[in-house]
Scaffold this active site. Sequence first.
Site, PDB file in Angstrom:
ATOM      1  N   GLU A 161     -28.464 -18.277  63.618  1.00 11.24           N
ATOM      2  CA  GLU A 161     -28.371 -16.904  63.839  1.00 11.24           C
ATOM      3  C   GLU A 161     -29.331 -16.051  62.754  1.00 11.24           C
ATOM      4  O   GLU A 161     -29.010 -15.339  61.934  1.00 11.24           O
ATOM      5  CB  GLU A 161     -26.992 -16.387  63.295  1.00 11.24           C
ATOM      6  CG  GLU A 161     -25.957 -17.067  64.214  1.00 11.24           C
ATOM      7  CD  GLU A 161     -24.580 -16.268  64.173  1.00 11.24           C
ATOM      8  OE1 GLU A 161     -24.381 -15.479  63.085  1.00 11.24           O
ATOM      9  OE2 GLU A 161     -23.561 -16.451  64.822  1.00 11.24           O
ATOM     10  N   GLU A 350     -20.788 -21.771  68.387  1.00 13.71           N
ATOM     11  CA  GLU A 350     -19.515 -21.097  67.477  1.00 13.71           C
ATOM     12  C   GLU A 350     -18.914 -20.303  68.538  1.00 13.71           C
ATOM     13  O   GLU A 350     -19.471 -19.626  69.319  1.00 13.71           O
ATOM     14  CB  GLU A 350     -20.203 -20.418  66.315  1.00 13.71           C
ATOM     15  CG  GLU A 350     -20.648 -20.946  65.275  1.00 13.71           C
ATOM     16  CD  GLU A 350     -21.092 -20.133  63.895  1.00 13.71           C
ATOM     17  OE1 GLU A 350     -20.619 -18.877  64.013  1.00 13.71           O
ATOM     18  OE2 GLU A 350     -21.918 -20.661  63.379  1.00 13.71           O
TER      19      GLU A 350
HETATM   20  C1  FCB Z   1     -21.207 -16.534  62.489  1.00 14.16           C
HETATM   21  C2  FCB Z   1     -21.615 -17.320  61.447  1.00 14.16           C
HETATM   22  C3  FCB Z   1     -20.591 -18.144  60.780  1.00 14.16           C
HETATM   23  C4  FCB Z   1     -19.381 -17.533  60.558  1.00 14.16           C
HETATM   24  C5  FCB Z   1     -18.924 -16.797  61.887  1.00 14.16           C
HETATM   25  C6  FCB Z   1     -17.627 -16.182  61.865  1.00 14.16           C
HETATM   26  O1  FCB Z   1     -22.157 -14.987  62.544  1.00 14.16           O
HETATM   27  O2  FCB Z   1     -22.638 -18.279  61.814  1.00 14.16           O
HETATM   28  O3  FCB Z   1     -21.062 -18.554  59.451  1.00 14.16           O
HETATM   29  O4  FCB Z   1     -19.307 -16.752  59.486  1.00 14.16           O
HETATM   30  O5  FCB Z   1     -19.869 -16.022  62.205  1.00 14.16           O
END
Ligand code: FCB
Length: 449
Positions: A161, A350
């Site tokens: 990210e 994620e």
């Molecule tokens: C994302 C991050 C991860 C975690 C989630 C909730 O932005 O990559 O490390 O904190 O959010």
Amino acid sequence: MKNDFIWGAATSAYQIEGGKFADGKRSSIWDEFCKKKNAIVNNQNGNKSCEFYYHYKEDIRLLASLNIKNFRFSVSWPRVMPLGPGFINQRGLDFYDRLTDYCLENKVDPWVTLYHWDLPQELEDRGGWTNRDIVSWFSEYAAIIVNRLGDRVKHWMVLNEPVVFTGAGYFLGVHAPGKKGVDNYLPALHHAALTQAAGIKTIRSACADAHIGTTFSCSHITPLNPHNIEDILAAQKTDALINRLFIEPLLGYGYPTSTLPFLNKLEPYIKSNDIENLVAIPDFIGIQNYTREVVSHSKFTPYLNAKIIDAKTRNVDRTIMNWEIYPESIYEMIKQFNRYKEVKEIYITENGAAFNDRKIDGQINDEKRVNYLKSYIEQVLRAKNEGLKVDGYFVWSLLDNFEWSEGYTPRFGIVHVDFETQHRTVKKSGKWYSNYIKEFQERNSSIVI
Ligand code: FCB
């Protein structure tokens, strides 16, 4: 649908490892940032966290027992190269060797992120992401990791990210290293964009059969008033900033400057070969989605003229991060990223949720998380069934962990961690996910010839 859709769980080094100075590790920017008063809720830090550094065997066995056969973890740069280029801390590197072997022994496929935000403080002292040398610092580090693990690790992700670590860390100052303003942000942004491309090329030359990607945070953006032209324009700008800023230069489209004219200010940082150096076509992209954003016009926000109306203000269903629960967002993002013809494969690297879990009689009945995961996964498979590219899903996260500036309050795990005793308890959502994977695989293996 073939049975090749993969299921996994995601983590990151600083959020779970602990072992702050173990075996030659030195400070990362997060170790230092956490020392600043009130930088983190309750002044917490990742010194211990889940002590994954010491408990990794138990955690990998747990993962395997839950039918989760893909594990996304990150390498801590300050563990492996605590002093920056030219020096390798073998004992730090050995940890990732042992971790990789242990995953494979348990038939868990490792998916390794090279940079999940924990820059060595030593490099931050030289300017961190604002220093153009970071492209070569990172390339050296990446080559060392891939040379050591590349015979066993096949799946690699370069950056986690970049929108978030440049925006929160170098513009807003709410994440490490806590720098602010455009003079930090713009060089950090450009160097991160160069680094994601350089990283892909470095991994490729170190390991010919590597499966290489990089990850992007993304959120479906909608205008508050879909009939108001100013809100529509605000939504377009926000979309360019959040969803297009890093992927487009990587795929050869350049920065989205026509939608975001402030990006013209990048010019002083752009050197002669940069336009091609920004480009590298990955084998896959990782998309990380949690919510959507609703945006309205705002004449008071410089550069963007847009304002996010948060979930609480809109009084919609939300998690304790104040993130709206909006499952269609993940479907929309898969669709949006499918439009780039250069994108070959997409993994959801994620997705997950934090709620106020309560432990009653040793059980965590996190029904809300089960519902959240169910509804988002449904949208992922909806996209897949419509023929869109999407090849796997990683839940965030395996364990409750250190949630950056929010500390330990938001628990994202499908496994509960008691941070005092380091005891792990599989939550209802963990059992649900495990069972879901098993049933999915049984259903789909029966129709594969
Ligand atoms: C994302 C991050 C991860 C975690 C989630 C909730 O932005 O990559 O490390 O904190 O959010």
